[in-house]
Enzyme design. Structure first.
Site, PDB file in Angstrom:
ATOM      1  N   VAL A  82       0.958  -1.000  -0.094  1.00 46.11           N
ATOM      2  CA  VAL A  82       0.109   0.058  -0.023  1.00 46.11           C
ATOM      3  C   VAL A  82       0.886   1.147   0.109  1.00 46.11           C
ATOM      4  O   VAL A  82       1.708   1.445   0.926  1.00 46.11           O
ATOM      5  CB  VAL A  82      -0.883   0.242   1.256  1.00 46.11           C
ATOM      6  CG1 VAL A  82      -1.886   1.219   1.169  1.00 46.11           C
ATOM      7  CG2 VAL A  82      -1.738  -1.290   1.420  1.00 46.11           C
ATOM      8  N   LYS A  83       0.687   1.802  -1.094  1.00 47.31           N
ATOM      9  CA  LYS A  83       1.354   3.293  -1.177  1.00 47.31           C
ATOM     10  C   LYS A  83       0.770   4.321  -0.570  1.00 47.31           C
ATOM     11  O   LYS A  83      -0.422   4.513  -0.737  1.00 47.31           O
ATOM     12  CB  LYS A  83       1.740   3.581  -2.886  1.00 47.31           C
ATOM     13  CG  LYS A  83       3.046   4.082  -2.970  1.00 47.31           C
ATOM     14  CD  LYS A  83       3.157   4.327  -4.241  1.00 47.31           C
ATOM     15  CE  LYS A  83       4.376   5.071  -4.993  1.00 47.31           C
ATOM     16  NZ  LYS A  83       4.564   5.220  -6.503  1.00 47.31           N
ATOM     17  N   ILE A  84       1.688   5.082   0.465  1.00 52.96           N
ATOM     18  CA  ILE A  84       0.853   6.214   1.033  1.00 52.96           C
ATOM     19  C   ILE A  84       1.840   7.507   1.287  1.00 52.96           C
ATOM     20  O   ILE A  84       3.064   7.169   1.346  1.00 52.96           O
ATOM     21  CB  ILE A  84       0.701   5.608   2.584  1.00 52.96           C
ATOM     22  CG1 ILE A  84      -0.241   4.473   2.577  1.00 52.96           C
ATOM     23  CG2 ILE A  84       0.388   6.470   3.826  1.00 52.96           C
ATOM     24  CD1 ILE A  84      -0.729   3.873   3.991  1.00 52.96           C
TER      25      ILE A  84
END
Ligand code: G3P
Length: 219
Positions: A82-84
């Site tokens: 998950v890119k945050i």
């Protein structure tokens, strides 16, 4: 250094994966929008092509929204990361998701302090943006090298993904600076593959061989 491809184009991924040089994929909202296709559908296709970390980015800006989206992204495939974005809300989301064993990639990192915060919150990866740093007259590779030294000094096991790579030089600089991974667009990978001396060399070998043994098949 490991290589990822930075694209959501499945044809590009298929071609570069066939060279055996990439072990992961990163996407972002701009790259997904460029393909004009459904996010989950594209991501699922990518997971069939590359058996390694695939980053999909959240759109929400609050921690709660990012956590909810992150859990959905993680459900798509065990390889999902998950890119945050690197904000206070983003750090809260990283803390929660990492406590649930969901891998995270903190993006839009431009400084050593931001990388430290992301690592302390439990990020699996941090993505310093080399190209965008250089757009603003900073030394992108220097930031990567400072982050690497800091991670090594304090035994932080977050991995550095050199991102926003715009040229073969920025790719080579990232390798010299100690990035664990570089995520590279298709066009830059293709440019990095070629060298005029390689082409000249092949031409000379074929010519020299032909003078003595006749033309060989070019198949
Ligand atoms: O991985 C981040 C990258 O996609 C951003 O690249 O060229 O838009 O700065 P760029």
């Amino acid at each position: 250094m490991k290589l990822f491809i930075d694209t959501a184009n499945v044809e590009y991924i298929r071609e570069i994966a066939s060279y055996g040089i990439i072990c992961g994929v990163t996407t972002n909202p701009t790259l997904i929008a460029k393909e004009g296709r459904d996010f989950k559908e594209v991501i699922k296709e990518i997971t069939q092509l590359v058996d390694g970390p695939i980053s999909g980015e959240v759109i929400g800006l609050t921690a709660d929204a990012m956590i909810e989206e992150g859990r959905e992204i993680a459900k798509i495939h065990p390889n999902m990361v998950v890119k945050i974005p690197m904000t206070g809300e983003g750090l809260k989301a990283v803390k929660t998701l990492s406590s649930e064993n969901i891998k995270t990639n903190v993006t839009l990192v431009f400084s050593v302090n931001q990388a430290l915060f992301a690592a302390l919150a439990g990020a699996t990866y941090v993505s310093p943006f080399v190209g965008r740093l250089e757009d603003t007259l900073h030394e992108g590779a220097e930031v990567v090298s400072d982050i690497r030294n800091m991670f090594d000094f304090y035994n932080l096991n977050t991995e550095i993904i050199s991102a926003s790579i715009r040229s073969p030089k920025q790719l080579a600089d990232s390798a010299r600076a100690g990035a664990h991974i570089a995520t590279v667009p298709y066009e830059v990978l293709k440019k990095s593959l070629i060298h005029p001396l390689t082409d000249q060399g092949i031409e000379t070998f074929i010519k020299d061989w032909g003078k003595v043994f006749g033309n060989r098949s070019t198949k």
